[in-house]
Design a protein around this motif. Sequence first.
Motif: not given
Length: 241
Positions: A191-220
Motif C-alpha cells: 500500500k505504501q509503495i502504491g501511494d509512492l508510485v501514485g505520487f510519482l505518476v502525478w508528479a510526471a504530469e500534474p495536469e493529467a486529470g484536467l487533460r483527460k476532462k478536456i479530452g472527454v469534453g472535446v470528444l463529446l
Amino acid sequence: MKANSLKTLVLAFCLAPLAAFANTSVHLDRAPDVQGDPAALQNGAKIFVNYCLTCHGASQLRYNRLTELGLTEEQVKDNLMFTADKIGEQMKIAARPEEQKKWFGATPPDLSLIARSRASGDGSGADWLYTYLRSFYRDENRPTGWNNVIFENVGMPHVLWQLQGEQHFDHENHKLELVVPGQLSPEEYDKQIGDLVGFLVWAAEPEAGLRKKIGVGVLLFLGVLFAAAYLLKKEYWKDVH
C-alpha cells in the motif's frame, strides 16, 4: 550466392533488436491507480520526501504544486520542505551531482518523469516502479548488499528495507521470499509503495486529470457536431435523386 548472403546479413541486423527485446521481457505487477485519492497522493509525497529526496530530485516540480493535492502551504512548509527555503522552489536535492557520482559510482537520476520514461511493452511506468520497489533482495556480492529482480546489479540500495524487511531470491524457481519481516506487513508495504508510485505518476504530469476532462469534453463536442452535420446532410440531399 553473394546476394543471398547479403540478404541474410541484412535480415540478421533487422531482427537482432527484436531478439534483444524479447530476452529482456519481464513480468510487471499492476500498480494501483490512486490518482483520484488525495490522501494516498499526500502519503506518497511524504514517503518521497522522507526516503527518496535525499538522493533523487524531482526538479520539474515545485513545492507549491503540492497544494493541488489538498495540502496547505503551511503543511507543505512544515512537513515536506527539507531542501528548500521558499515554497516556489524546485524539489531538488542538497547533494551535488559530482559528490553523488563519487559516492554511488553514478549520479542518481531525477525522478520528475520516471513514471513516464519507464513505460514499455511489458507495462506502464507505474507498473515498472511498483514491481521494482517491491523486488529488492539481499545479495552480499553487491557493494550495497542489495540486488533487484527486474534491475539486475542495480547500484541503488534498498532504502525502504526497514519497512519491507529482507527478501531472499530463489534463482532456480525465480521466486522472492520474505525471510526477515519489516516494520510493515507485506500488504501494508504494498500500500505504501502504491501511494509512492501514485505520487510519482502525478508528479510526471500534474495536469493529467484536467487533460483527460478536456479530452472527454472535446470528444463529446465532436460527437454533437457529427450528429448535426449528418442530419444536415440528410436534409440537404433528401430531394436529390
